[in-house]
Design a protein around this motif. Sequence first.
Motif, mmCIF file in Angstrom:
data_model
loop_
_atom_site.group_PDB
_atom_site.id
_atom_site.type_symbol
_atom_site.label_atom_id
_atom_site.label_comp_id
_atom_site.label_asym_id
_atom_site.label_seq_id
_atom_site.Cartn_x
_atom_site.Cartn_y
_atom_site.Cartn_z
ATOM 1 N N MET A 133 0.824 -1.195 0.000
ATOM 2 C CA MET A 133 0.000 0.000 0.000
ATOM 3 C C MET A 133 0.870 1.263 0.000
ATOM 4 O O MET A 133 0.470 2.262 -0.554
ATOM 5 C CB MET A 133 -0.907 -0.017 1.207
ATOM 6 N N GLU A 134 2.039 1.177 0.628
ATOM 7 C CA GLU A 134 2.924 2.341 0.668
ATOM 8 C C GLU A 134 3.434 2.699 -0.721
ATOM 9 O O GLU A 134 3.964 3.763 -0.935
ATOM 10 C CB GLU A 134 4.105 2.083 1.617
ATOM 11 N N GLU A 135 3.288 1.775 -1.689
ATOM 12 C CA GLU A 135 3.713 2.053 -3.052
ATOM 13 C C GLU A 135 2.790 3.043 -3.749
ATOM 14 O O GLU A 135 2.956 3.326 -4.920
ATOM 15 C CB GLU A 135 3.846 0.767 -3.870
ATOM 16 N N LEU A 136 1.847 3.582 -3.045
ATOM 17 C CA LEU A 136 0.949 4.587 -3.612
ATOM 18 C C LEU A 136 1.697 5.836 -4.035
ATOM 19 O O LEU A 136 1.191 6.615 -4.817
ATOM 20 C CB LEU A 136 -0.128 4.983 -2.607
ATOM 21 N N SER A 137 2.881 6.007 -3.524
ATOM 22 C CA SER A 137 3.632 7.194 -3.897
ATOM 23 C C SER A 137 3.993 7.176 -5.377
ATOM 24 O O SER A 137 4.352 8.192 -5.934
ATOM 25 C CB SER A 137 4.889 7.330 -3.030
ATOM 26 N N ALA A 138 3.916 5.997 -6.002
ATOM 27 C CA ALA A 138 4.206 5.912 -7.434
ATOM 28 C C ALA A 138 3.333 6.925 -8.161
ATOM 29 O O ALA A 138 3.759 8.009 -8.477
ATOM 30 C CB ALA A 138 3.952 4.496 -7.937
ATOM 31 N N SER A 139 2.117 6.578 -8.432
ATOM 32 C CA SER A 139 1.171 7.537 -9.002
ATOM 33 C C SER A 139 -0.213 6.932 -8.958
ATOM 34 O O SER A 139 -0.455 5.865 -9.519
ATOM 35 C CB SER A 139 1.544 7.890 -10.439
ATOM 36 N N TRP A 140 -1.076 7.606 -8.300
ATOM 37 C CA TRP A 140 -2.457 7.141 -8.154
ATOM 38 C C TRP A 140 -3.115 7.014 -9.520
ATOM 39 O O TRP A 140 -3.902 6.114 -9.762
ATOM 40 C CB TRP A 140 -3.210 8.106 -7.250
ATOM 41 N N ASN A 141 -2.770 7.907 -10.416
ATOM 42 C CA ASN A 141 -3.369 7.904 -11.751
ATOM 43 C C ASN A 141 -2.964 6.683 -12.584
ATOM 44 O O ASN A 141 -3.665 6.303 -13.505
ATOM 45 C CB ASN A 141 -3.014 9.181 -12.504
ATOM 46 N N GLU A 142 -1.821 6.058 -12.257
ATOM 47 C CA GLU A 142 -1.343 4.903 -13.007
ATOM 48 C C GLU A 142 -1.907 3.585 -12.484
ATOM 49 O O GLU A 142 -1.728 2.542 -13.104
ATOM 50 C CB GLU A 142 0.183 4.856 -12.973
ATOM 51 N N ILE A 143 -2.574 3.602 -11.345
ATOM 52 C CA ILE A 143 -3.102 2.381 -10.743
ATOM 53 C C ILE A 143 -4.404 2.009 -11.442
ATOM 54 O O ILE A 143 -5.312 2.838 -11.576
ATOM 55 C CB ILE A 143 -3.330 2.569 -9.225
ATOM 56 N N ASP A 144 -4.486 0.751 -11.888
ATOM 57 C CA ASP A 144 -5.674 0.294 -12.609
ATOM 58 C C ASP A 144 -6.828 -0.053 -11.675
ATOM 59 O O ASP A 144 -7.974 0.205 -11.970
ATOM 60 C CB ASP A 144 -5.335 -0.940 -13.458
ATOM 61 N N LYS B 39 -8.038 1.034 -8.709
ATOM 62 C CA LYS B 39 -8.142 2.055 -7.668
ATOM 63 C C LYS B 39 -9.121 1.667 -6.564
ATOM 64 O O LYS B 39 -8.847 1.870 -5.387
ATOM 65 C CB LYS B 39 -8.567 3.392 -8.276
ATOM 66 N N GLU B 40 -10.262 1.095 -6.947
ATOM 67 C CA GLU B 40 -11.270 0.738 -5.958
ATOM 68 C C GLU B 40 -10.746 -0.329 -4.992
ATOM 69 O O GLU B 40 -10.979 -0.259 -3.789
ATOM 70 C CB GLU B 40 -12.568 0.266 -6.623
ATOM 71 N N GLU B 41 -10.020 -1.299 -5.506
ATOM 72 C CA GLU B 41 -9.460 -2.348 -4.650
ATOM 73 C C GLU B 41 -8.416 -1.785 -3.697
ATOM 74 O O GLU B 41 -8.384 -2.132 -2.519
ATOM 75 C CB GLU B 41 -8.845 -3.458 -5.499
ATOM 76 N N VAL B 42 -7.551 -0.926 -4.217
ATOM 77 C CA VAL B 42 -6.518 -0.311 -3.377
ATOM 78 C C VAL B 42 -7.168 0.562 -2.305
ATOM 79 O O VAL B 42 -6.799 0.501 -1.129
ATOM 80 C CB VAL B 42 -5.531 0.520 -4.236
ATOM 81 N N PHE B 43 -8.167 1.340 -2.698
ATOM 82 C CA PHE B 43 -8.842 2.202 -1.734
ATOM 83 C C PHE B 43 -9.592 1.370 -0.692
ATOM 84 O O PHE B 43 -9.585 1.701 0.494
ATOM 85 C CB PHE B 43 -9.796 3.166 -2.441
ATOM 86 N N GLU B 44 -10.210 0.284 -1.118
ATOM 87 C CA GLU B 44 -10.904 -0.602 -0.175
ATOM 88 C C GLU B 44 -9.910 -1.182 0.827
ATOM 89 O O GLU B 44 -10.211 -1.283 2.017
ATOM 90 C CB GLU B 44 -11.604 -1.729 -0.936
ATOM 91 N N GLU B 45 -8.715 -1.533 0.364
ATOM 92 C CA GLU B 45 -7.683 -2.042 1.270
ATOM 93 C C GLU B 45 -7.271 -0.974 2.284
ATOM 94 O O GLU B 45 -7.069 -1.265 3.460
ATOM 95 C CB GLU B 45 -6.466 -2.503 0.460
ATOM 96 N N ILE B 46 -7.178 0.266 1.834
ATOM 97 C CA ILE B 46 -6.857 1.373 2.741
ATOM 98 C C ILE B 46 -7.951 1.497 3.804
ATOM 99 O O ILE B 46 -7.664 1.641 4.994
ATOM 100 C CB ILE B 46 -6.699 2.700 1.957
ATOM 101 N N MET B 47 -9.201 1.439 3.376
ATOM 102 C CA MET B 47 -10.319 1.560 4.322
ATOM 103 C C MET B 47 -10.315 0.410 5.322
ATOM 104 O O MET B 47 -10.551 0.618 6.515
ATOM 105 C CB MET B 47 -11.644 1.618 3.570
#
Length: 183
Positions: A1-12, A14-22
């Motif tokens: 999850m810390e790899e978010l610094s890459a670029s949020w716009n490049e993540i395919d 997004k909903e799964e990553v955001f759900e993991e954050i939640m």
Amino acid sequence: MEELSASWNEIDNKEEVFEEIMITYGQELLHLVFSYVRNQAIAEELTQDIFIKVYYSLNKYKGKSSLRTWLWRIAINRCKDYLKSWYAKNVVKVDDEFLFGIDRNENVEEEILQKEEEQLLIQAVMNLPIVYREIIFLFYFEELSINEISSILKINENTIKTRLRRAKHLLKKIGDEEKWKNI
């Protein structure tokens, strides 16, 4: 999850990553928000607002701090804004059942005594001024280091240590010396 610094716009996904954050930070964030607003319903609503803001701001996350620190900064700012609002100053009452975590089915005497002591401690912490309450919450309940708290609150470490000492002193004055001396 810390790899978010890459670029949020490049993540395919997004909903799964955001759900993991939640899932990862949701409960902790709710506890943090509750420590400010002292009302379950308001804390839940503000936590939802915070996650909406996070979702729309993830493209601004640069990775200069940990994701958790970034989330806590957003949450603390939102809580402080809420506490300054007219609604918070004029309408809200504390929900004691959520505050003290009352469990009505406890029958064992030791557990009841333990809960009473915990309730007294929680009540004492919740009655502290916000500058001390937030330090106690972050240090003892969230188990953050002085350095992490300093980063989140944007206050120097010596101020954090001073506020922590003063908060502990106030708690000792509030309660029985024997009850609180291990804090």
